[in-house]
Design a protein around this motif. Sequence first.
Motif, PDB file in Angstrom:
ATOM      1  N   VAL A 194      -6.753  13.111 -23.982  1.00  0.00           N
ATOM      2  CA  VAL A 194      -7.828  12.903 -24.951  1.00  0.00           C
ATOM      3  C   VAL A 194      -9.189  12.938 -24.263  1.00  0.00           C
ATOM      4  O   VAL A 194     -10.132  13.586 -24.731  1.00  0.00           O
ATOM      5  CB  VAL A 194      -7.627  11.559 -25.687  1.00  0.00           C
ATOM      6  N   ALA A 195      -9.288  12.232 -23.128  1.00  0.00           N
ATOM      7  CA  ALA A 195     -10.557  12.219 -22.396  1.00  0.00           C
ATOM      8  C   ALA A 195     -10.925  13.611 -21.900  1.00  0.00           C
ATOM      9  O   ALA A 195     -12.090  14.029 -21.976  1.00  0.00           O
ATOM     10  CB  ALA A 195     -10.458  11.247 -21.213  1.00  0.00           C
ATOM     11  N   LYS A 196      -9.937  14.350 -21.402  1.00  0.00           N
ATOM     12  CA  LYS A 196     -10.204  15.708 -20.942  1.00  0.00           C
ATOM     13  C   LYS A 196     -10.672  16.594 -22.093  1.00  0.00           C
ATOM     14  O   LYS A 196     -11.609  17.385 -21.952  1.00  0.00           O
ATOM     15  CB  LYS A 196      -8.948  16.302 -20.308  1.00  0.00           C
ATOM     16  N   ALA A 197     -10.020  16.445 -23.230  1.00  0.00           N
ATOM     17  CA  ALA A 197     -10.401  17.253 -24.384  1.00  0.00           C
ATOM     18  C   ALA A 197     -11.812  16.936 -24.847  1.00  0.00           C
ATOM     19  O   ALA A 197     -12.595  17.836 -25.189  1.00  0.00           O
ATOM     20  CB  ALA A 197      -9.412  17.026 -25.527  1.00  0.00           C
ATOM     21  N   VAL A 198     -12.174  15.654 -24.835  1.00  0.00           N
ATOM     22  CA  VAL A 198     -13.522  15.254 -25.247  1.00  0.00           C
ATOM     23  C   VAL A 198     -14.566  15.811 -24.291  1.00  0.00           C
ATOM     24  O   VAL A 198     -15.606  16.355 -24.710  1.00  0.00           O
ATOM     25  CB  VAL A 198     -13.620  13.717 -25.330  1.00  0.00           C
ATOM     26  N   THR A 240       0.829  -1.212   0.000  1.00  0.00           N
ATOM     27  CA  THR A 240       0.000   0.000   0.000  1.00  0.00           C
ATOM     28  C   THR A 240       0.853   1.247   0.000  1.00  0.00           C
ATOM     29  O   THR A 240       0.566   2.232  -0.684  1.00  0.00           O
ATOM     30  CB  THR A 240      -0.900   0.008   1.247  1.00  0.00           C
ATOM     31  N   ALA A 241       1.957   1.195   0.758  1.00  0.00           N
ATOM     32  CA  ALA A 241       2.845   2.364   0.815  1.00  0.00           C
ATOM     33  C   ALA A 241       3.518   2.605  -0.531  1.00  0.00           C
ATOM     34  O   ALA A 241       3.726   3.742  -0.935  1.00  0.00           O
ATOM     35  CB  ALA A 241       3.893   2.161   1.900  1.00  0.00           C
ATOM     36  N   LYS A 242       3.877   1.515  -1.216  1.00  0.00           N
ATOM     37  CA  LYS A 242       4.561   1.673  -2.490  1.00  0.00           C
ATOM     38  C   LYS A 242       3.606   2.003  -3.629  1.00  0.00           C
ATOM     39  O   LYS A 242       4.028   2.493  -4.666  1.00  0.00           O
ATOM     40  CB  LYS A 242       5.318   0.385  -2.825  1.00  0.00           C
ATOM     41  N   ARG A 243       2.304   1.693  -3.407  1.00  0.00           N
ATOM     42  CA  ARG A 243       1.336   1.916  -4.469  1.00  0.00           C
ATOM     43  C   ARG A 243       1.178   3.414  -4.703  1.00  0.00           C
ATOM     44  O   ARG A 243       0.922   4.183  -3.769  1.00  0.00           O
ATOM     45  CB  ARG A 243      -0.016   1.321  -4.061  1.00  0.00           C
ATOM     46  N   PRO A 244       1.306   3.889  -5.908  1.00  0.00           N
ATOM     47  CA  PRO A 244       1.186   5.325  -6.174  1.00  0.00           C
ATOM     48  C   PRO A 244      -0.230   5.809  -5.932  1.00  0.00           C
ATOM     49  O   PRO A 244      -1.206   5.105  -6.206  1.00  0.00           O
ATOM     50  CB  PRO A 244       1.561   5.445  -7.655  1.00  0.00           C
ATOM     51  N   PHE A 245      -0.348   7.048  -5.406  1.00  0.00           N
ATOM     52  CA  PHE A 245      -1.655   7.634  -5.142  1.00  0.00           C
ATOM     53  C   PHE A 245      -2.330   7.982  -6.453  1.00  0.00           C
ATOM     54  O   PHE A 245      -1.760   8.660  -7.309  1.00  0.00           O
ATOM     55  CB  PHE A 245      -1.502   8.903  -4.290  1.00  0.00           C
ATOM     56  N   LYS A 246      -3.533   7.487  -6.599  1.00  0.00           N
ATOM     57  CA  LYS A 246      -4.264   7.706  -7.832  1.00  0.00           C
ATOM     58  C   LYS A 246      -5.407   8.671  -7.586  1.00  0.00           C
ATOM     59  O   LYS A 246      -6.292   8.415  -6.775  1.00  0.00           O
ATOM     60  CB  LYS A 246      -4.818   6.383  -8.364  1.00  0.00           C
ATOM     61  N   ARG A 247      -5.384   9.783  -8.282  1.00  0.00           N
ATOM     62  CA  ARG A 247      -6.433  10.772  -8.134  1.00  0.00           C
ATOM     63  C   ARG A 247      -7.706  10.286  -8.835  1.00  0.00           C
ATOM     64  O   ARG A 247      -7.641   9.514  -9.796  1.00  0.00           O
ATOM     65  CB  ARG A 247      -5.994  12.119  -8.733  1.00  0.00           C
ATOM     66  N   PRO A 248      -8.842  10.749  -8.357  1.00  0.00           N
ATOM     67  CA  PRO A 248     -10.084  10.310  -8.991  1.00  0.00           C
ATOM     68  C   PRO A 248     -10.259  10.844 -10.404  1.00  0.00           C
ATOM     69  O   PRO A 248     -11.091  10.350 -11.146  1.00  0.00           O
ATOM     70  CB  PRO A 248     -11.169  10.872  -8.056  1.00  0.00           C
ATOM     71  N   THR A 249      -9.495  11.888 -10.774  1.00  0.00           N
ATOM     72  CA  THR A 249      -9.588  12.439 -12.129  1.00  0.00           C
ATOM     73  C   THR A 249      -8.218  12.381 -12.786  1.00  0.00           C
ATOM     74  O   THR A 249      -7.529  13.390 -12.919  1.00  0.00           O
ATOM     75  CB  THR A 249     -10.083  13.895 -12.075  1.00  0.00           C
TER      76      THR A 249
END
Length: 302
Positions: free
Chosen positions: A33-37, A19-28
């Motif tokens: 491409v997805a942001k542009a769409v 868990t400590a090594k797992r990178p923090f993933k933001r919900p967005t």
Amino acid sequence: MALDIVREETVLGPARLSTAKRPFKRPTTEGPVAKAVLMTLALGFLGFFLVLPLAAVFIEAFRKGLGEFMLALGDPDTISAIKLTLTVAAIAVPLNLVFGVAAAWAIAKFEFKGKTFLITLIDLPFSVSPVISGLIYVLLFGANSMLGPWLKSHGIEVLFAVPGIVLATIFVTFPFVARELIPLMQDQGTGDEEAAISLGASGWQTFWYVTLPNIKWGLLYGVLLCNARAMGEFGAVSVVSGHIRGLTNTMPLQVEILYNEYNFVAAFAVSTLLAGLALVTLVLKSFLEYRYGDEIAGSAKH
């Protein structure tokens, strides 16, 4: 006890490490491409349903030139509609301001029986069609009602006159001020007022020097929205006005009449005034949110 802790560390150690090594993933964390769409869809929707109709109003209003535009606004019936709209707003908004402050103060600062019912009544115009609210006044003051004949015998005209329009406008707009102030005043609590009273301030002094400064920007925000709705109300006013040209037509009703008569330049010319009011309201609303957002944040929480 120590053995249990050692066993727990032995069992959960790898999981904690992973868990400590797992990178923090933001919900967005969508890609470019997805942001542009998403941004394209949002801007396209706003452009098609908001910007284009608004632009069409101004284009049609000035299609035949500035002279025709000014001539349309100078029509006596249009001038009468503008004056009536301003008059109704000048009556309805201050009354709603007084009611909104009184209702918010009572609900936020005191506990009493029927408090929940009062809040429900304040929200009633949000759930009732404006046309229905207009019909309510027809039932109350119409020719076949109990009050209508008595009022008419005493020379008091409510329906198809300014009083009926004012009453209908007050009904559909009275939640705006109260609904902005109630959560704000609840969030502020009663500590400041209690401190002022303990120092010898009267009730009026407490309100004027303590409560009002704390709610002034939220109050202005509610008045702004109330005024915009009062000037742009159509449904309730349409029922009680009688559509008497030059007498009981407000600006929205005048737009409808002109458009039905195929006088498009005049209809869109009057529409530009309402659209301009909406734009001014939007600019002032955005400014208040930007400049005094913390002071009206209580409203946003609810």
